[in-house]
Write a protein that holds these residues in place. Sequence first.
Motif, short mmCIF file in Angstrom:
data_model
loop_
_atom_site.label_atom_id
_atom_site.label_comp_id
_atom_site.label_asym_id
_atom_site.label_seq_id
_atom_site.Cartn_x
_atom_site.Cartn_y
_atom_site.Cartn_z
N ILE A 185 127.08 78.99 78.85
CA ILE A 185 128.46 79.46 78.77
C ILE A 185 129.23 79.00 80.00
O ILE A 185 128.80 79.19 81.13
N ASP A 186 130.40 78.39 79.77
CA ASP A 186 131.29 77.98 80.85
C ASP A 186 131.87 79.23 81.51
O ASP A 186 132.53 80.03 80.85
N THR A 189 135.90 79.33 81.25
CA THR A 189 136.58 79.39 79.94
C THR A 189 135.82 80.24 78.92
O THR A 189 136.39 80.60 77.89
N HIS A 191 133.45 79.10 77.12
CA HIS A 191 133.03 78.22 76.02
C HIS A 191 131.51 78.04 76.04
O HIS A 191 130.90 77.86 77.09
N ARG A 193 128.60 75.80 75.52
CA ARG A 193 128.53 74.35 75.51
C ARG A 193 127.09 73.84 75.56
O ARG A 193 126.25 74.36 76.29
#
Length: 509
Positions: A185-186, A189, A191, A193
Amino acid sequence: MDSTLDSLLLGFSVALQPDVLLYAFVGCLVGTLVGMLPGIGPLAGISILLPATFGLDATKAIVMLAGIYYGSQYGGSTTSILMRIPGEAASVMTCIDGYAMTQKGRGGAALCIAAVGSFVAGTFGVIMLTLVAPPLGAFALRFGPPEFTALLVLGLVFLAYMSSTSLVRTLLMASVGLLLGMVGIDVMTGHFRWAFDIPELGDGIGIVPVAVGLFGLGEILSTPSRSVTTKVVSPRLRDLLPSRTEWREAAAPIARGSVLGFIIGIVPGSAHIISSFLSYALERRLAKNPEDFGRGAVAGVAGPESANNAASTGAFVPMLALGLPTGPVTAVLMAALLIHGIPPGPQLVTEHPQVFWGFVASMYVGNLMLLALNLPLVGLFVSVLRIPYAYLYPLIVMFCILGVYEVNHSIVDVWIMLIMGVAGYLLRKFDFDPAPLVLGLVIAPILEMSLRQSLVMSNGHWSIFVQRPIAAALLGLCAALLVLSALSILRRRRDWRTKLAAEEAGDAA
């Protein structure tokens, strides 16, 4: 100075607690055994035992793991002197004159000199760590995200420049580690990924399964099994005392090795290995009778053994004060702190003084423990070498699998470890050093966060890295190292072409 002494007293109040003393003793004991057993080494030992620290607090965990690191520097000398088998890479130079002393009947004296030299050097290194790390950490508080980004890039480039393999290969492995560190997980953000829809990878690829796989399982797979145990003759306790002449010959090399090792230890790279080679070369150059080296010179044991122990302590300075791992071992130790919620770096001294000063004080105690362990119990330790590898290695593999599974009770981590074990084996076969991969994996989250924060500060302009003096100076050092490396490659190519032309001219003649 008064504040340093007060802080050190705080550290001893932590380090002398019975439970902390117990874990320091366990670390020193395991480190001695790990250093003695050929084919394992401190990195594999720390990686295998990293999962065992998850139920401990940060102080006990780092004290035990650090004990394994500097304890292995002691243990490697035993097999080097008695059997001419370097249990640890830094003990290669000790084999030369240490084993020659054993053949002369002075193996016990060589062991005593190695142990005392290691104790003196280790204690000197801890004193310097006590004096240097806090002011260095205070200076590093001036660092913002651009400076940290430049510092981490410099650490990677310097490590690659000092590596025994090529710069390109080392940077390639570090880049693979950085890429693996971006899985999950970013944090900015949210996100999800590069996780291939595997929920367990949401937190990223764990450092523990990667380290255990590459260095624990990979080391086992790449080390040939030994079905025949070597005959070992343990020295008697009364034979351990060197003569006055041997003490006199050892004094100056121990002092020089301590200073040289600590200075080299601060520099990123395989410091304890480099320091032992440089110390041996220095002692041979300064010796009145250099022809004695290789035939049982006391300085050939005292110097390298002191240097590698001082270097292992010096490596903690940038790790604790700057949050910059100088090699794979300190990268794994740094990961242990991060896993326990303690970020190494400038804030460590101010925000977690009990962890920092407790760790420093435990190293004073640990050096005394190692001195007491390595001399009277040398016969017991040497007996471990009689265990057939056919029994020892399957046990290590079992502990690798159980330890990794117990961290998160995740079978995905076990698969990651197995994949990394095969990868570690293949990397060694093709002469790639897997250590920069772990280093890249450890610093990837910090490097990514500081880089993105820097770009947020400058509205996306990369010029922020040259507008700030400290960041610009650090990146200038990176460029200089890359230019020096390129020049050495070009010079090597020119030499090769000149040699080839000369050979062709000789053939034509």
